[in-house]
Every structure is written in C-alpha cells, then in structure tokens.
Scaffold this motif. Structure first.
Motif, PDB file in Angstrom:
ATOM      1  N   ALA A  61     -29.067 105.337  -2.926  1.00  0.00           N
ATOM      2  CA  ALA A  61     -28.334 104.220  -3.535  1.00  0.00           C
ATOM      3  C   ALA A  61     -26.978 104.087  -2.839  1.00  0.00           C
ATOM      4  N   ASP A  62     -25.876 104.134  -3.568  1.00  0.00           N
ATOM      5  CA  ASP A  62     -24.537 103.969  -2.982  1.00  0.00           C
ATOM      6  C   ASP A  62     -23.820 105.294  -2.753  1.00  0.00           C
ATOM      7  N   THR A  63     -24.547 106.399  -2.861  1.00  0.00           N
ATOM      8  CA  THR A  63     -23.925 107.718  -2.747  1.00  0.00           C
ATOM      9  C   THR A  63     -24.383 108.418  -1.470  1.00  0.00           C
ATOM     10  N   LEU A  64     -23.416 108.994  -0.750  1.00  0.00           N
ATOM     11  CA  LEU A  64     -23.724 109.825   0.404  1.00  0.00           C
ATOM     12  C   LEU A  64     -23.761 111.288  -0.029  1.00  0.00           C
ATOM     13  N   TYR A  65     -24.628 112.066   0.614  1.00  0.00           N
ATOM     14  CA  TYR A  65     -24.735 113.491   0.316  1.00  0.00           C
ATOM     15  C   TYR A  65     -24.553 114.310   1.592  1.00  0.00           C
ATOM     16  N   ALA A  66     -23.764 115.376   1.495  1.00  0.00           N
ATOM     17  CA  ALA A  66     -23.628 116.349   2.570  1.00  0.00           C
ATOM     18  C   ALA A  66     -24.611 117.482   2.301  1.00  0.00           C
ATOM     19  N   LEU A  67     -25.513 117.723   3.255  1.00  0.00           N
ATOM     20  CA  LEU A  67     -26.586 118.697   3.095  1.00  0.00           C
ATOM     21  C   LEU A  67     -26.156 120.022   3.736  1.00  0.00           C
ATOM     22  N   THR A  68     -26.028 121.058   2.921  1.00  0.00           N
ATOM     23  CA  THR A  68     -25.351 122.279   3.354  1.00  0.00           C
ATOM     24  C   THR A  68     -26.281 123.451   3.647  1.00  0.00           C
ATOM     25  N   ALA A  69     -27.557 123.194   3.827  1.00  0.00           N
ATOM     26  CA  ALA A  69     -28.491 124.271   4.179  1.00  0.00           C
ATOM     27  C   ALA A  69     -29.606 123.695   5.052  1.00  0.00           C
ATOM     28  N   GLN A  70     -30.308 124.598   5.711  1.00  0.00           N
ATOM     29  CA  GLN A  70     -31.433 124.190   6.547  1.00  0.00           C
ATOM     30  C   GLN A  70     -32.671 124.979   6.151  1.00  0.00           C
ATOM     31  N   ARG A  71     -33.826 124.299   6.204  1.00  0.00           N
ATOM     32  CA  ARG A  71     -35.093 124.949   5.887  1.00  0.00           C
ATOM     33  C   ARG A  71     -36.051 124.747   7.043  1.00  0.00           C
ATOM     34  N   GLY A 127     -15.728 124.493   3.118  1.00  0.00           N
ATOM     35  CA  GLY A 127     -16.070 125.704   3.835  1.00  0.00           C
ATOM     36  C   GLY A 127     -17.557 125.932   3.994  1.00  0.00           C
ATOM     37  N   SER A 128     -18.376 125.054   3.429  1.00  0.00           N
ATOM     38  CA  SER A 128     -19.832 125.148   3.594  1.00  0.00           C
ATOM     39  C   SER A 128     -20.254 124.327   4.807  1.00  0.00           C
ATOM     40  N   GLY A 129     -21.107 124.899   5.656  1.00  0.00           N
ATOM     41  CA  GLY A 129     -21.589 124.181   6.817  1.00  0.00           C
ATOM     42  C   GLY A 129     -22.454 122.995   6.416  1.00  0.00           C
ATOM     43  N   VAL A 130     -22.317 121.881   7.131  1.00  0.00           N
ATOM     44  CA  VAL A 130     -23.078 120.663   6.835  1.00  0.00           C
ATOM     45  C   VAL A 130     -24.097 120.440   7.952  1.00  0.00           C
ATOM     46  N   PHE A 131     -25.392 120.499   7.604  1.00  0.00           N
ATOM     47  CA  PHE A 131     -26.461 120.329   8.584  1.00  0.00           C
ATOM     48  C   PHE A 131     -26.892 118.877   8.739  1.00  0.00           C
ATOM     49  N   GLY A 132     -26.521 118.034   7.792  1.00  0.00           N
ATOM     50  CA  GLY A 132     -26.903 116.630   7.871  1.00  0.00           C
ATOM     51  C   GLY A 132     -26.250 115.840   6.764  1.00  0.00           C
ATOM     52  N   ILE A 133     -26.349 114.520   6.866  1.00  0.00           N
ATOM     53  CA  ILE A 133     -25.810 113.603   5.865  1.00  0.00           C
ATOM     54  C   ILE A 133     -26.883 112.568   5.567  1.00  0.00           C
ATOM     55  N   THR A 134     -27.011 112.199   4.311  1.00  0.00           N
ATOM     56  CA  THR A 134     -27.976 111.171   3.935  1.00  0.00           C
ATOM     57  C   THR A 134     -27.416 110.380   2.766  1.00  0.00           C
ATOM     58  N   SER A 135     -28.181 109.389   2.300  1.00  0.00           N
ATOM     59  CA  SER A 135     -27.714 108.562   1.188  1.00  0.00           C
ATOM     60  C   SER A 135     -28.829 108.333   0.186  1.00  0.00           C
ATOM     61  N   GLY A 154     -20.406 120.680  11.805  1.00  0.00           N
ATOM     62  CA  GLY A 154     -20.636 121.962  11.141  1.00  0.00           C
ATOM     63  C   GLY A 154     -19.810 122.095   9.880  1.00  0.00           C
ATOM     64  N   TYR A 155     -18.509 122.253  10.031  1.00  0.00           N
ATOM     65  CA  TYR A 155     -17.647 122.464   8.872  1.00  0.00           C
ATOM     66  C   TYR A 155     -16.667 121.321   8.644  1.00  0.00           C
ATOM     67  N   VAL A 196     -31.180 120.397   3.826  1.00  0.00           N
ATOM     68  CA  VAL A 196     -31.407 120.365   2.377  1.00  0.00           C
ATOM     69  C   VAL A 196     -30.110 120.746   1.654  1.00  0.00           C
ATOM     70  N   ASN A 197     -30.196 120.827   0.332  1.00  0.00           N
ATOM     71  CA  ASN A 197     -29.095 121.267  -0.520  1.00  0.00           C
ATOM     72  C   ASN A 197     -27.932 120.258  -0.512  1.00  0.00           C
ATOM     73  N   PRO A 198     -28.088 119.111  -1.191  1.00  0.00           N
ATOM     74  CA  PRO A 198     -27.030 118.093  -1.253  1.00  0.00           C
ATOM     75  C   PRO A 198     -25.889 118.528  -2.172  1.00  0.00           C
ATOM     76  N   GLN A 199     -25.086 119.441  -1.678  1.00  0.00           N
ATOM     77  CA  GLN A 199     -24.091 120.111  -2.518  1.00  0.00           C
ATOM     78  C   GLN A 199     -22.841 119.260  -2.775  1.00  0.00           C
ATOM     79  N   PHE A 200     -22.554 118.317  -1.862  1.00  0.00           N
ATOM     80  CA  PHE A 200     -21.357 117.491  -2.015  1.00  0.00           C
ATOM     81  C   PHE A 200     -21.719 116.022  -1.835  1.00  0.00           C
ATOM     82  N   GLN A 201     -20.955 115.152  -2.486  1.00  0.00           N
ATOM     83  CA  GLN A 201     -21.267 113.729  -2.453  1.00  0.00           C
ATOM     84  C   GLN A 201     -20.008 112.897  -2.183  1.00  0.00           C
ATOM     85  N   SER A 202     -20.250 111.669  -1.709  1.00  0.00           N
ATOM     86  CA  SER A 202     -19.158 110.730  -1.455  1.00  0.00           C
ATOM     87  C   SER A 202     -19.576 109.356  -1.950  1.00  0.00           C
TER      88      SER A 202
END
Length: 239
Positions: free
Chosen positions: A95-105, A85-93, A64-65, A116-122
């Motif tokens: 290329a070489d970047t991971l995205y934290a998805l902070t919303a659900q539809r 502080g944003s809830g993370v509903f999923g993680i995806t990639s 979640g957080y 959805v909403n890939p607001q943060f990356q790694s």
C-alpha cells in the motif's frame, strides 16, 4: 605609460592562467552511461545491497546499515534517518508503506535468496523510519534478492558462477559477471562486480546492484578504483 603596460601584461597573464586552469573534478558519484546502461555510484564506500523505487521519481538504495534516496537520477543522494543498527537486505512496499527488510533467508548457489523481516517502516517515501509492528507484514513479506519477475511472469536472475581458486585446492570463488535472461542467455556487464540484488521497476527496467568494480582473478581479487558500490539500470524496458 610603463605602469599601464605592466598592468595590462599582468591582466593578460591572469586571463591566460584562468583559461588554462584545470576543470573542477567531477563528483565521485556522478552517473555514467553506456549504450545500454545508466550506472549510478553509491554515496559511500560500501556495496549496494538492495534497490527500490524508480529512477525517474524516487530511487532508494541500502548500503547495508544506511538507506539513501535520490530524486535527480543519481546526481545527488540524501541520507534517510535510518539508524537502528540493523542491516537492511532490501526494501519493499505494501500500500503506502515502505518496509526495510533486515534479514536474509536462503543463499545457496542457484537457489533463491530472500530479503525478509520487515522490522522498520516508512510512510513518507523512505525519508524517516520507525519500528514496524505489523504481524501481517512479518508473516507475508519475502522479497527475492537474486531474481526478479516481469509483469507477465518472466524471470531474470543474477548469474552465479563458481571458479576454482587454484587447480590443486578445493576452494572456489563465486563470480557474478552479469545476469541471465528468462531464456537462459547470459548477459555480461561492462565490468565485473560482486552483485547483491536484481530488481525490476514498474516500467520493466532492470536494476542490478552490488560492489565496486573488481579486478584480477580467483585468489587475487581487488577493487579497481575505490570501494563505492554501483547500480546498473537498463535504459530500455526488458521483454
């Protein structure tokens, strides 16, 4: 001589106590196994909202957080630096970047729920996270949470069942006893959980994540043993 005898007796008593001492308790998150599943336990008392990666290399989960990762098949977990502080509903990639998805539809019964909403990356495998400013990622990334596809397009989904709370009231309880195969067959898990996500890795192994085991029936639901969420991982690739 008497003193030597007393010392020997004390030594034997100490050795016996040491041999009979109870074993050290196993960690609460130690992985468990059944014939079909490897079962991992979350490192904190929250349900697991999403999974990404591979159990044989690096597996990431979101509770979640927070985002955690394991590189030893769930025997230990490391917490990433994700703290926005944003809830993370999923993680995806991508290329070489991971995205934290902070919303659900979407969340209606028997419809597809998307993270959805890939607001943060790694860019270091999920250890550190920064703000994402990729407009293309925002517009194109939507990852199903309650269904997943095999490499050849077959769909596995979380089984969702509505159960009446009582015979004389309009309230219903959503149960998720397991998953459904592409042929519609319902597969039960060893215990009941409130499942949150289903995912398939590159080796076609299925991952199901959610709450701790639940006991009781509609109107009388409780956790059986603690609140740590779980991840079920199929031992064999699914067709």
């Amino acid at each position: 001589m008497k003193r030597l005898y007393l010392f020997s007796l004390l030594l034997l008593t100490f050795s016996a106590c040491k041999r009979n001492a109870p074993a050290e308790p196993e960690p609460e998150f130690k992985p468990r196994e059944t014939e079909d599943w490897l079962i991992l336990t979350a490192p904190e008392e929250r349900e697991v909202w999403g999974v990404f990666g591979n159990i044989d290399s690096t597996l990431l989960i979101t509770t979640g957080y927070k985002i955690y990762y394991t590189q030893d098949r769930g025997n230990s977990w490391q917490e990433s630096d994700y703290k926005p502080g944003s809830g993370v509903f999923g993680i995806t990639s991508s290329a070489d970047t991971l995205y934290a998805l902070t919303a659900q539809r979407g969340y209606a019964l028997n419809s597809i729920a998307y993270a959805v909403n890939p607001q943060f990356q790694s860019i270091d495998g999920g250890k550190t996270w920064t703000q994402s400013f990729s407009r293309r990622a925002y517009e194109s990334i939507a990852v199903p949470r309650n269904q997943t596809k095999t490499a050849n397009g077959l769909v596995y989904s979380i089984d969702q069942e509505l159960t009446a709370v009582c015979t004389s009231c309009p309230n219903y309880y959503l149960e998720t006893p397991g998953f459904k195969t592409p042929q519609g067959q319902k597969i039960l898990l060893p215990q009941k959980h409130q499942l949150q996500s289903i995912y398939m890795d590159s080796q076609q192994r299925l991952y199901l994540s959610g709450s701790a085991a639940v006991c009781g029936g509609p109107g009388n639901i409780s956790f059986c043993n603690g609140h740590r969420g779980v991840i079920y991982i199929s031992k064999k690739p699914l067709p």
